[in-house]
Design a protein around this motif. Sequence first.
Motif, PDB file in Angstrom:
ATOM      1  N   GLU B 156      75.288  29.682  32.135  1.00 42.71           N
ATOM      2  CA  GLU B 156      75.815  28.694  31.196  1.00 42.71           C
ATOM      3  C   GLU B 156      76.296  27.432  31.923  1.00 42.71           C
ATOM      4  OE1 GLU B 156      78.559  30.347  28.392  1.00 42.71           O
ATOM      5  OE2 GLU B 156      79.121  28.352  27.661  1.00 42.71           O
ATOM      6  N   SER B 157      76.927  27.607  33.091  1.00 46.93           N
ATOM      7  CA  SER B 157      77.448  26.410  33.769  1.00 46.93           C
ATOM      8  C   SER B 157      76.305  25.560  34.313  1.00 46.93           C
ATOM      9  CB  SER B 157      78.418  26.802  34.886  1.00 46.93           C
ATOM     10  OG  SER B 157      77.769  27.650  35.796  1.00 46.93           O
ATOM     11  N   ALA B 160      75.036  23.730  31.324  1.00 43.26           N
ATOM     12  CA  ALA B 160      75.977  22.673  30.934  1.00 43.26           C
ATOM     13  C   ALA B 160      75.800  21.466  31.850  1.00 43.26           C
ATOM     14  CB  ALA B 160      77.410  23.200  30.993  1.00 43.26           C
ATOM     15  N   ALA B 161      75.645  21.729  33.151  1.00 42.52           N
ATOM     16  CA  ALA B 161      75.472  20.626  34.109  1.00 42.52           C
ATOM     17  C   ALA B 161      74.171  19.882  33.827  1.00 42.52           C
ATOM     18  CB  ALA B 161      75.469  21.177  35.535  1.00 42.52           C
TER      19      ALA B 161
END
Lengths: 116, 423
Positions: B156-157, B160-161
Amino acid sequence: MAQYLLLIYREDAAVAAATPEKTQQVLKEHMAFQDRHAAAVLGANALHNTDTATSVRADGSGGFAVTDGPFAETKEALGGYYLVEAVDLDEAIALAKDLPDDFGGGIEVRPVRVFD
Amino acid sequence: MAPGVAPDPAVAAAVADAHRREWAFVLAATARVTRDLDLAEECVQDAYARALTVWGERGIPQRPGAWLTTTARNRAMDELRRHATLRRSLPQLLVLSGDPAPGPAAAGEEFPDDRLRLIFTCCHPALAEEAKVALTLRLLCGLTTAEVARAFLVGESAMAARITRAKKKIATARIPYRVPPADELPERIDAVLTVVHLLFTTGHTAPVGDDLVRRDLVERALDLARMLRTLLPGDAGVAGLLALVLLTDARRATRSADDGRLLLLAEQDRRRWDHAEIDEGLALVREALRPRPPGRFALMAAVAAVHAEAPSWQETDWREVVALYDLLVQIWPSPVVALNRAVAVGFADGPAAGLAAVDELAAEPQLAGYGYLAAARADFLRRLNRTAEARLAYEEALLLTGNAVERDFLADRLRELDQEGPA
Protein backbone atom coordinates in the motif's frame (compact mmCIF):
# COMPACT_ATOMS: atom_id res chain seq x y z
CA MET A 1 1.98 30.52 -18.07
CA ALA A 2 4.80 28.28 -16.96
CA GLN A 3 8.40 27.93 -18.01
CA TYR A 4 9.98 24.79 -19.34
CA LEU A 5 13.51 23.90 -20.24
CA LEU A 6 13.75 21.91 -23.46
CA LEU A 7 16.98 19.97 -23.08
CA ILE A 8 18.36 18.81 -26.41
CA TYR A 9 20.18 15.50 -26.24
CA ARG A 10 22.42 14.49 -29.11
CA GLU A 11 24.74 11.72 -29.99
CA ASP A 12 28.22 13.19 -29.62
CA ALA A 13 29.55 10.86 -32.30
CA ALA A 14 26.92 12.08 -34.79
CA VAL A 15 27.76 15.72 -34.01
CA ALA A 16 31.48 15.07 -34.47
CA ALA A 17 30.91 13.24 -37.74
CA ALA A 18 28.67 15.93 -39.24
CA THR A 19 29.80 17.72 -42.41
CA PRO A 20 29.97 21.53 -42.37
CA GLU A 21 26.90 21.55 -44.66
CA LYS A 22 24.92 19.48 -42.17
CA THR A 23 25.97 21.76 -39.30
CA GLN A 24 24.92 24.84 -41.29
CA GLN A 25 21.61 23.20 -42.13
CA VAL A 26 20.89 22.44 -38.46
CA LEU A 27 21.77 25.98 -37.47
CA LYS A 28 19.37 27.34 -40.09
CA GLU A 29 16.61 25.08 -38.84
CA HIS A 30 17.14 26.30 -35.29
CA MET A 31 16.94 29.91 -36.49
CA ALA A 32 13.68 29.08 -38.24
CA PHE A 33 12.37 27.43 -35.06
CA GLN A 34 13.21 30.56 -33.09
CA ASP A 35 11.39 32.71 -35.64
CA ARG A 36 8.31 30.48 -35.56
CA HIS A 37 8.16 30.57 -31.77
CA ALA A 38 9.62 33.99 -31.00
CA ALA A 39 6.89 34.64 -28.43
CA ALA A 40 7.58 31.44 -26.50
CA VAL A 41 11.38 31.30 -26.60
CA LEU A 42 12.90 33.12 -23.62
CA GLY A 43 16.46 31.93 -24.11
CA ALA A 44 18.54 29.34 -25.89
CA ASN A 45 22.10 28.16 -26.22
CA ALA A 46 24.02 25.41 -27.91
CA LEU A 47 26.74 23.68 -25.93
CA HIS A 48 30.16 22.48 -26.99
CA ASN A 49 30.73 18.75 -27.13
CA THR A 50 30.92 16.80 -23.92
CA ASP A 51 34.67 16.23 -24.40
CA THR A 52 35.02 19.91 -23.43
CA ALA A 53 33.07 19.38 -20.20
CA THR A 54 34.52 19.45 -16.71
CA SER A 55 32.75 18.06 -13.67
CA VAL A 56 33.12 19.57 -10.25
CA ARG A 57 31.79 17.75 -7.24
CA ALA A 58 32.23 18.13 -3.52
CA ASP A 59 34.51 15.40 -2.22
CA GLY A 60 32.67 15.24 1.11
CA SER A 61 35.55 16.52 3.21
CA GLY A 62 35.34 20.21 2.39
CA GLY A 63 37.22 20.06 -0.89
CA PHE A 64 36.24 19.47 -4.49
CA ALA A 65 37.10 16.84 -7.03
CA VAL A 66 37.51 18.34 -10.46
CA THR A 67 37.46 15.79 -13.23
CA ASP A 68 37.52 15.72 -16.98
CA GLY A 69 34.27 14.91 -18.72
CA PRO A 70 30.49 15.31 -18.30
CA PHE A 71 28.66 14.44 -15.10
CA ALA A 72 27.03 11.39 -16.60
CA GLU A 73 28.75 9.60 -19.46
CA THR A 74 26.08 8.42 -21.89
CA LYS A 75 25.74 7.91 -25.60
CA GLU A 76 23.28 10.78 -25.71
CA ALA A 77 24.66 13.96 -24.17
CA LEU A 78 23.20 17.37 -23.46
CA GLY A 79 23.89 19.47 -26.55
CA GLY A 80 21.91 22.63 -25.89
CA TYR A 81 18.73 24.01 -24.44
CA TYR A 82 15.78 26.32 -24.92
CA LEU A 83 14.00 28.13 -22.13
CA VAL A 84 10.40 28.49 -23.25
CA GLU A 85 7.11 29.69 -21.90
CA ALA A 86 3.99 27.57 -22.35
CA VAL A 87 0.48 27.29 -20.94
CA ASP A 88 0.88 23.64 -20.04
CA LEU A 89 2.87 20.50 -20.72
CA ASP A 90 1.05 19.77 -23.98
CA GLU A 91 2.11 23.14 -25.39
CA ALA A 92 5.71 22.55 -24.24
CA ILE A 93 5.66 19.09 -25.84
CA ALA A 94 4.36 20.61 -29.06
CA LEU A 95 7.34 23.00 -29.06
CA ALA A 96 9.73 20.10 -28.42
CA LYS A 97 8.22 18.20 -31.35
CA ASP A 98 8.78 21.22 -33.59
CA LEU A 99 12.51 21.39 -32.84
CA PRO A 100 14.83 20.37 -35.67
CA ASP A 101 15.65 16.69 -35.59
CA ASP A 102 19.41 16.91 -35.94
CA PHE A 103 21.90 14.53 -34.34
CA GLY A 104 19.93 11.65 -32.90
CA GLY A 105 18.92 11.65 -29.24
CA GLY A 106 15.79 13.55 -28.26
CA ILE A 107 14.35 16.29 -26.09
CA GLU A 108 13.75 16.26 -22.35
CA VAL A 109 11.01 18.64 -21.23
CA ARG A 110 11.43 19.87 -17.67
CA PRO A 111 9.21 22.32 -15.83
CA VAL A 112 11.19 25.17 -14.30
CA ARG A 113 10.73 25.70 -10.59
CA VAL A 114 9.65 29.17 -9.59
CA PHE A 115 10.42 30.42 -6.09
CA ASP A 116 8.42 33.33 -4.84
CA MET B 1 -26.10 9.64 12.42
CA ALA B 2 -25.61 8.76 16.07
CA PRO B 3 -22.41 6.84 16.73
CA GLY B 4 -22.87 3.12 16.68
CA VAL B 5 -26.11 3.27 14.70
CA ALA B 6 -25.80 1.30 11.49
CA PRO B 7 -27.03 3.12 8.38
CA ASP B 8 -30.31 2.04 6.84
CA PRO B 9 -29.45 -0.84 4.48
CA ALA B 10 -31.42 0.77 1.65
CA VAL B 11 -29.43 3.99 2.08
CA ALA B 12 -26.13 2.12 2.31
CA ALA B 13 -27.01 0.24 -0.88
CA ALA B 14 -27.97 3.47 -2.66
CA VAL B 15 -24.67 5.09 -1.66
CA ALA B 16 -22.68 2.02 -2.76
CA ASP B 17 -24.56 2.01 -6.06
CA ALA B 18 -23.89 5.73 -6.56
CA HIS B 19 -20.25 5.10 -5.76
CA ARG B 20 -19.97 2.49 -8.49
CA ARG B 21 -22.00 4.37 -11.10
CA GLU B 22 -21.34 8.03 -10.45
CA TRP B 23 -17.88 8.34 -8.85
CA ALA B 24 -16.04 9.33 -12.03
CA PHE B 25 -18.77 11.79 -12.99
CA VAL B 26 -18.85 13.46 -9.55
CA LEU B 27 -15.06 13.62 -9.24
CA ALA B 28 -14.55 14.95 -12.76
CA ALA B 29 -17.19 17.65 -12.30
CA THR B 30 -15.62 18.65 -8.97
CA ALA B 31 -12.07 18.67 -10.36
CA ARG B 32 -13.20 21.19 -12.96
CA VAL B 33 -14.08 23.58 -10.13
CA THR B 34 -11.11 22.91 -7.86
CA ARG B 35 -8.44 22.53 -10.58
CA ASP B 36 -6.75 20.39 -7.96
CA LEU B 37 -7.16 16.61 -7.99
CA ASP B 38 -6.32 16.10 -4.31
CA LEU B 39 -8.82 18.67 -3.12
CA ALA B 40 -11.43 17.30 -5.53
CA GLU B 41 -10.95 13.77 -4.21
CA GLU B 42 -11.18 14.92 -0.62
CA CYS B 43 -14.44 16.80 -1.27
CA VAL B 44 -15.98 13.91 -3.20
CA GLN B 45 -15.10 11.41 -0.48
CA ASP B 46 -16.67 13.77 2.02
CA ALA B 47 -19.83 14.05 -0.09
CA TYR B 48 -20.23 10.25 -0.18
CA ALA B 49 -19.72 10.09 3.59
CA ARG B 50 -22.36 12.78 4.11
CA ALA B 51 -24.77 11.01 1.78
CA LEU B 52 -24.96 8.13 4.26
CA THR B 53 -26.28 10.46 6.95
CA VAL B 54 -28.27 12.96 4.94
CA TRP B 55 -30.03 10.43 2.72
CA GLY B 56 -30.97 8.48 5.85
CA GLU B 57 -32.66 11.56 7.28
CA ARG B 58 -34.19 13.11 4.18
CA GLY B 59 -34.57 10.20 1.82
CA ILE B 60 -32.56 9.14 -1.22
CA PRO B 61 -32.53 11.94 -3.82
CA GLN B 62 -34.01 11.41 -7.26
CA ARG B 63 -30.67 12.05 -8.91
CA PRO B 64 -27.94 10.88 -6.53
CA GLY B 65 -25.14 11.93 -8.89
CA ALA B 66 -26.39 15.50 -9.04
CA TRP B 67 -26.78 15.65 -5.25
CA LEU B 68 -23.25 14.34 -4.73
CA THR B 69 -21.78 16.74 -7.29
CA THR B 70 -23.49 19.75 -5.74
CA THR B 71 -22.42 18.72 -2.24
CA ALA B 72 -18.81 18.08 -3.27
CA ARG B 73 -18.59 21.32 -5.24
CA ASN B 74 -20.06 23.39 -2.41
CA ARG B 75 -17.52 21.96 -0.02
CA ALA B 76 -14.78 22.67 -2.57
CA MET B 77 -15.91 26.27 -2.94
CA ASP B 78 -15.80 26.71 0.85
CA GLU B 79 -12.29 25.28 0.97
CA LEU B 80 -11.15 27.46 -1.90
CA ARG B 81 -12.60 30.58 -0.27
CA ARG B 82 -10.92 29.71 3.01
CA HIS B 83 -7.56 29.30 1.32
CA ALA B 84 -8.09 32.05 -1.24
CA THR B 85 -4.93 33.95 -0.39
CA LEU B 86 -2.80 30.86 -0.23
CA ARG B 87 -4.14 29.51 -3.51
CA ARG B 88 -3.64 32.71 -5.41
CA SER B 89 0.08 32.32 -4.93
CA LEU B 90 0.09 28.73 -6.15
CA PRO B 91 0.24 27.85 -9.82
CA GLN B 92 -3.07 26.81 -11.31
CA LEU B 93 -3.07 23.08 -11.35
CA LEU B 94 -5.62 22.41 -13.99
CA VAL B 95 -6.70 24.46 -16.92
CA LEU B 96 -10.35 25.29 -16.42
CA SER B 97 -12.18 24.00 -19.44
CA GLY B 98 -14.71 26.82 -19.29
CA ASP B 99 -11.96 29.40 -19.65
CA PRO B 100 -11.98 31.17 -22.97
CA ALA B 101 -8.53 29.65 -23.30
CA PRO B 102 -6.68 31.02 -26.28
CA GLY B 103 -4.39 28.80 -28.27
CA PRO B 104 -4.68 25.38 -29.80
CA ALA B 105 -6.59 23.82 -26.89
CA ALA B 106 -9.83 25.65 -27.49
CA ALA B 107 -10.42 24.21 -30.94
CA GLY B 108 -10.35 20.58 -29.79
CA GLU B 109 -12.76 20.93 -26.88
CA GLU B 110 -15.84 19.59 -28.57
CA PHE B 111 -16.56 16.80 -26.07
CA PRO B 112 -18.33 18.28 -23.10
CA ASP B 113 -18.05 15.49 -20.56
CA ASP B 114 -15.72 16.08 -17.63
CA ARG B 115 -15.01 12.37 -17.32
CA LEU B 116 -13.35 12.41 -20.74
CA ARG B 117 -11.05 15.18 -19.59
CA LEU B 118 -10.25 13.21 -16.49
CA ILE B 119 -9.40 9.98 -18.29
CA PHE B 120 -7.18 11.81 -20.79
CA THR B 121 -5.39 13.42 -17.85
CA CYS B 122 -4.88 10.05 -16.12
CA CYS B 123 -3.61 8.46 -19.35
CA HIS B 124 -1.39 11.31 -20.51
CA PRO B 125 1.71 10.01 -22.36
CA ALA B 126 3.94 11.96 -19.96
CA LEU B 127 2.93 9.54 -17.17
CA ALA B 128 4.46 6.11 -16.68
CA GLU B 129 2.24 3.17 -17.66
CA GLU B 130 1.89 1.97 -14.05
CA ALA B 131 0.94 5.48 -12.95
CA LYS B 132 -1.71 5.70 -15.66
CA VAL B 133 -3.30 2.48 -14.51
CA ALA B 134 -3.16 3.44 -10.83
CA LEU B 135 -4.64 6.89 -11.45
CA THR B 136 -7.38 5.51 -13.66
CA LEU B 137 -8.44 3.00 -11.01
CA ARG B 138 -8.24 5.61 -8.30
CA LEU B 139 -9.81 8.61 -10.01
CA LEU B 140 -12.21 7.03 -12.50
CA CYS B 141 -13.19 3.90 -10.62
CA GLY B 142 -13.02 5.40 -7.14
CA LEU B 143 -10.84 2.63 -5.71
CA THR B 144 -8.95 3.42 -2.52
CA THR B 145 -5.15 3.31 -2.54
CA ALA B 146 -5.34 0.02 -0.62
CA GLU B 147 -7.63 -1.47 -3.28
CA VAL B 148 -5.44 -0.27 -6.14
CA ALA B 149 -2.40 -1.74 -4.36
CA ARG B 150 -4.21 -5.06 -3.94
CA ALA B 151 -5.21 -5.08 -7.61
CA PHE B 152 -1.56 -4.90 -8.64
CA LEU B 153 -0.07 -6.88 -5.78
CA VAL B 154 2.16 -4.13 -4.49
CA GLY B 155 2.39 -2.77 -0.98
CA GLU B 156 0.00 0.00 0.00
CA SER B 157 2.78 2.47 0.81
CA ALA B 158 4.51 1.81 -2.52
CA MET B 159 1.21 2.39 -4.31
CA ALA B 160 0.52 5.56 -2.28
CA ALA B 161 3.95 6.88 -3.27
CA ARG B 162 3.31 6.02 -6.93
CA ILE B 163 -0.04 7.84 -6.93
CA THR B 164 1.39 10.85 -5.09
CA ARG B 165 4.27 11.09 -7.55
CA ALA B 166 1.90 10.93 -10.52
CA LYS B 167 -0.39 13.61 -9.10
CA LYS B 168 2.61 15.80 -8.33
CA LYS B 169 3.75 15.47 -11.92
CA ILE B 170 0.29 16.40 -13.19
CA ALA B 171 0.43 19.54 -11.06
CA THR B 172 4.05 20.66 -11.49
CA ALA B 173 4.54 19.77 -15.14
CA ARG B 174 1.00 21.07 -15.79
CA ILE B 175 -0.48 18.13 -17.54
CA PRO B 176 -3.63 19.74 -18.89
CA TYR B 177 -7.10 18.66 -17.84
CA ARG B 178 -8.73 18.52 -21.22
CA VAL B 179 -9.65 16.39 -24.17
CA PRO B 180 -6.79 16.58 -26.69
CA PRO B 181 -7.38 18.52 -29.88
CA ALA B 182 -8.76 16.56 -32.82
CA ASP B 183 -5.40 16.11 -34.58
CA GLU B 184 -3.88 14.49 -31.49
CA LEU B 185 -6.93 12.46 -30.54
CA PRO B 186 -6.05 9.24 -32.42
CA GLU B 187 -2.70 8.77 -30.65
CA ARG B 188 -4.02 9.93 -27.29
CA ILE B 189 -7.13 7.75 -27.32
CA ASP B 190 -4.90 4.77 -28.01
CA ALA B 191 -3.14 5.29 -24.65
CA VAL B 192 -6.52 5.36 -22.91
CA LEU B 193 -7.65 2.18 -24.66
CA THR B 194 -4.35 0.52 -23.78
CA VAL B 195 -4.84 1.22 -20.08
CA VAL B 196 -8.40 -0.12 -20.09
CA HIS B 197 -7.27 -3.18 -22.04
CA LEU B 198 -4.41 -3.76 -19.61
CA LEU B 199 -6.86 -3.63 -16.71
CA PHE B 200 -9.05 -6.14 -18.49
CA THR B 201 -6.28 -8.60 -19.37
CA THR B 202 -4.80 -8.39 -15.88
CA GLY B 203 -8.22 -9.29 -14.50
CA HIS B 204 -9.07 -11.87 -17.17
CA THR B 205 -6.07 -14.04 -16.32
CA ALA B 206 -4.50 -12.83 -13.12
CA PRO B 207 -0.71 -13.03 -13.52
CA VAL B 208 -0.31 -14.16 -9.93
CA GLY B 209 -2.63 -15.63 -7.34
CA ASP B 210 -5.04 -18.45 -6.68
CA ASP B 211 -7.91 -17.32 -8.88
CA LEU B 212 -7.87 -17.39 -12.64
CA VAL B 213 -10.06 -14.32 -12.97
CA ARG B 214 -10.00 -11.10 -10.96
CA ARG B 215 -13.67 -10.22 -11.25
CA ASP B 216 -13.23 -6.73 -9.80
CA LEU B 217 -10.70 -5.71 -12.44
CA VAL B 218 -12.65 -7.28 -15.28
CA GLU B 219 -15.80 -5.44 -14.27
CA ARG B 220 -14.02 -2.11 -13.78
CA ALA B 221 -12.51 -2.44 -17.24
CA LEU B 222 -15.92 -3.28 -18.71
CA ASP B 223 -17.44 -0.23 -16.96
CA LEU B 224 -14.67 2.01 -18.31
CA ALA B 225 -15.02 0.63 -21.84
CA ARG B 226 -18.79 1.24 -21.71
CA MET B 227 -18.23 4.73 -20.36
CA LEU B 228 -15.84 5.52 -23.22
CA ARG B 229 -18.38 4.19 -25.69
CA THR B 230 -21.02 6.53 -24.27
CA LEU B 231 -18.62 9.47 -24.36
CA LEU B 232 -17.09 8.78 -27.79
CA PRO B 233 -19.86 6.91 -29.64
CA GLY B 234 -18.33 7.44 -33.07
CA ASP B 235 -14.82 6.20 -32.30
CA ALA B 236 -14.00 2.89 -34.00
CA GLY B 237 -11.14 2.16 -31.59
CA VAL B 238 -13.48 2.45 -28.62
CA ALA B 239 -16.03 0.22 -30.37
CA GLY B 240 -13.24 -2.31 -31.00
CA LEU B 241 -12.09 -2.31 -27.38
CA LEU B 242 -15.62 -2.71 -26.00
CA ALA B 243 -16.26 -5.51 -28.51
CA LEU B 244 -13.05 -7.25 -27.48
CA VAL B 245 -13.88 -6.99 -23.79
CA LEU B 246 -17.44 -8.25 -24.30
CA LEU B 247 -16.52 -11.15 -26.59
CA THR B 248 -13.72 -12.29 -24.29
CA ASP B 249 -15.66 -11.80 -21.10
CA ALA B 250 -18.61 -13.76 -22.54
CA ARG B 251 -16.56 -16.94 -21.92
CA ARG B 252 -15.79 -16.12 -18.28
CA ALA B 253 -18.15 -18.65 -16.68
CA THR B 254 -16.80 -21.54 -18.74
CA ARG B 255 -13.06 -20.95 -18.41
CA SER B 256 -12.69 -23.17 -15.39
CA ALA B 257 -14.41 -26.38 -14.32
CA ASP B 258 -16.42 -26.76 -11.09
CA ASP B 259 -13.27 -28.02 -9.38
CA GLY B 260 -11.38 -24.89 -10.46
CA ARG B 261 -9.46 -26.66 -13.24
CA LEU B 262 -8.60 -24.50 -16.27
CA LEU B 263 -10.68 -25.28 -19.35
CA LEU B 264 -9.25 -24.45 -22.75
CA LEU B 265 -11.37 -22.93 -25.49
CA ALA B 266 -11.59 -26.41 -27.00
CA GLU B 267 -13.17 -27.83 -23.85
CA GLN B 268 -15.55 -25.03 -22.94
CA ASP B 269 -19.31 -25.49 -22.95
CA ARG B 270 -20.28 -22.99 -25.62
CA ARG B 271 -23.95 -23.09 -24.65
CA ARG B 272 -22.98 -21.42 -21.38
CA TRP B 273 -21.23 -18.48 -23.02
CA ASP B 274 -22.98 -15.18 -22.35
CA HIS B 275 -24.92 -14.77 -25.58
CA ALA B 276 -26.18 -11.29 -24.76
CA GLU B 277 -22.56 -10.14 -24.45
CA ILE B 278 -21.66 -11.97 -27.66
CA ASP B 279 -24.50 -10.36 -29.64
CA GLU B 280 -23.54 -6.92 -28.38
CA GLY B 281 -19.88 -7.60 -29.17
CA LEU B 282 -20.59 -8.89 -32.68
CA ALA B 283 -22.56 -5.75 -33.57
CA LEU B 284 -19.68 -3.60 -32.30
CA VAL B 285 -17.03 -5.59 -34.22
CA ARG B 286 -18.75 -4.86 -37.50
CA GLU B 287 -18.68 -1.16 -36.70
CA ALA B 288 -15.08 -1.27 -35.44
CA LEU B 289 -13.80 -2.97 -38.60
CA ARG B 290 -15.09 -0.23 -40.90
CA PRO B 291 -12.00 2.05 -41.02
CA ARG B 292 -9.20 0.99 -43.40
CA PRO B 293 -6.96 -0.35 -42.05
CA PRO B 294 -8.87 -1.44 -38.95
CA GLY B 295 -7.32 -0.75 -35.55
CA ARG B 296 -5.64 -3.33 -33.35
CA PHE B 297 -8.49 -3.70 -30.85
CA ALA B 298 -10.94 -4.18 -33.72
CA LEU B 299 -8.76 -6.96 -35.17
CA MET B 300 -8.34 -8.68 -31.80
CA ALA B 301 -12.10 -8.40 -31.32
CA ALA B 302 -12.59 -9.92 -34.77
CA VAL B 303 -10.53 -12.96 -33.69
CA ALA B 304 -12.67 -13.27 -30.57
CA ALA B 305 -15.74 -12.99 -32.83
CA VAL B 306 -14.58 -15.92 -34.98
CA HIS B 307 -14.42 -18.05 -31.83
CA ALA B 308 -17.75 -16.73 -30.59
CA GLU B 309 -19.46 -17.65 -33.85
CA ALA B 310 -17.87 -21.07 -34.28
CA PRO B 311 -20.37 -23.80 -33.33
CA SER B 312 -17.51 -25.91 -31.95
CA TRP B 313 -13.73 -25.92 -31.57
CA GLN B 314 -13.38 -28.28 -34.54
CA GLU B 315 -15.45 -26.01 -36.75
CA THR B 316 -13.45 -22.86 -35.95
CA ASP B 317 -12.43 -20.97 -39.08
CA TRP B 318 -8.67 -21.08 -38.42
CA ARG B 319 -7.83 -19.65 -41.85
CA GLU B 320 -9.82 -16.55 -40.91
CA VAL B 321 -8.04 -16.35 -37.56
CA VAL B 322 -4.62 -16.57 -39.24
CA ALA B 323 -5.66 -13.94 -41.80
CA LEU B 324 -6.72 -11.58 -38.99
CA TYR B 325 -3.44 -12.13 -37.17
CA ASP B 326 -1.55 -11.43 -40.41
CA LEU B 327 -3.23 -8.01 -40.51
CA LEU B 328 -2.65 -7.46 -36.81
CA VAL B 329 1.09 -8.25 -37.03
CA GLN B 330 1.38 -5.59 -39.74
CA ILE B 331 -0.08 -2.76 -37.68
CA TRP B 332 1.16 -4.01 -34.32
CA PRO B 333 4.39 -5.99 -34.73
CA SER B 334 4.48 -7.27 -31.17
CA PRO B 335 6.14 -10.61 -30.39
CA VAL B 336 3.08 -11.65 -28.38
CA VAL B 337 0.84 -11.06 -31.40
CA ALA B 338 3.30 -13.06 -33.52
CA LEU B 339 3.08 -15.89 -31.00
CA ASN B 340 -0.72 -15.90 -31.15
CA ARG B 341 -0.46 -16.01 -34.92
CA ALA B 342 1.93 -18.97 -34.71
CA VAL B 343 -0.53 -20.84 -32.49
CA ALA B 344 -3.33 -20.19 -34.99
CA VAL B 345 -1.09 -21.47 -37.80
CA GLY B 346 -0.72 -24.68 -35.78
CA PHE B 347 -4.46 -25.21 -35.86
CA ALA B 348 -4.90 -24.19 -39.49
CA ASP B 349 -1.94 -26.12 -40.94
CA GLY B 350 -1.12 -28.72 -38.30
CA PRO B 351 1.25 -28.95 -35.34
CA ALA B 352 4.44 -29.20 -37.42
CA ALA B 353 3.70 -25.86 -39.10
CA GLY B 354 2.74 -24.37 -35.74
CA LEU B 355 5.94 -25.56 -34.11
CA ALA B 356 8.03 -24.12 -36.95
CA ALA B 357 6.24 -20.77 -36.58
CA VAL B 358 6.74 -20.78 -32.79
CA ASP B 359 10.41 -21.72 -33.08
CA GLU B 360 10.98 -18.77 -35.38
CA LEU B 361 10.07 -16.58 -32.43
CA ALA B 362 12.31 -18.31 -29.90
CA ALA B 363 15.07 -15.74 -30.39
CA GLU B 364 12.73 -12.81 -29.55
CA PRO B 365 14.23 -11.28 -26.41
CA GLN B 366 10.79 -10.00 -25.35
CA LEU B 367 9.46 -13.54 -25.29
CA ALA B 368 12.27 -14.91 -23.14
CA GLY B 369 10.55 -15.71 -19.89
CA TYR B 370 7.09 -15.55 -21.47
CA GLY B 371 5.41 -18.73 -20.29
CA TYR B 372 2.91 -18.96 -23.14
CA LEU B 373 5.72 -19.50 -25.65
CA ALA B 374 6.90 -22.57 -23.77
CA ALA B 375 3.30 -23.74 -23.31
CA ALA B 376 2.58 -23.40 -27.04
CA ARG B 377 5.75 -25.31 -27.95
CA ALA B 378 4.87 -28.00 -25.42
CA ASP B 379 1.43 -28.42 -26.93
CA PHE B 380 2.70 -28.77 -30.50
CA LEU B 381 5.43 -31.21 -29.42
CA ARG B 382 2.85 -33.30 -27.56
CA ARG B 383 0.63 -33.43 -30.64
CA LEU B 384 3.67 -34.51 -32.66
CA ASN B 385 4.36 -37.27 -30.11
CA ARG B 386 7.76 -35.79 -29.28
CA THR B 387 7.12 -36.60 -25.64
CA ALA B 388 10.49 -35.95 -24.05
CA GLU B 389 10.79 -32.50 -25.63
CA ALA B 390 7.18 -31.75 -24.73
CA ARG B 391 7.89 -32.62 -21.12
CA LEU B 392 10.82 -30.17 -20.99
CA ALA B 393 8.71 -27.43 -22.52
CA TYR B 394 5.85 -27.98 -20.03
CA GLU B 395 8.34 -27.85 -17.19
CA GLU B 396 9.67 -24.55 -18.50
CA ALA B 397 6.15 -23.13 -18.83
CA LEU B 398 5.39 -24.27 -15.30
CA LEU B 399 8.30 -22.28 -13.97
CA LEU B 400 7.09 -19.16 -15.75
CA THR B 401 3.52 -18.78 -14.50
CA GLY B 402 2.55 -17.31 -11.16
CA ASN B 403 -1.11 -18.20 -11.51
CA ALA B 404 -2.12 -21.27 -9.49
CA VAL B 405 -4.90 -22.35 -11.87
CA GLU B 406 -2.56 -22.18 -14.86
CA ARG B 407 0.09 -24.06 -12.90
CA ASP B 408 -2.35 -26.86 -12.10
CA PHE B 409 -3.30 -27.08 -15.75
CA LEU B 410 0.31 -27.45 -16.87
CA ALA B 411 1.04 -29.97 -14.11
CA ASP B 412 -1.95 -32.04 -15.29
CA ARG B 413 -0.61 -32.02 -18.83
CA LEU B 414 2.78 -33.22 -17.57
CA ARG B 415 1.14 -36.07 -15.66
CA GLU B 416 -0.80 -37.11 -18.79
CA LEU B 417 2.47 -37.24 -20.71
CA ASP B 418 4.04 -39.43 -18.05
CA GLN B 419 1.12 -41.85 -18.28
CA GLU B 420 1.14 -41.95 -22.09
CA GLY B 421 4.67 -42.08 -23.25
CA PRO B 422 8.04 -43.38 -22.27
CA ALA B 423 10.38 -40.97 -20.58
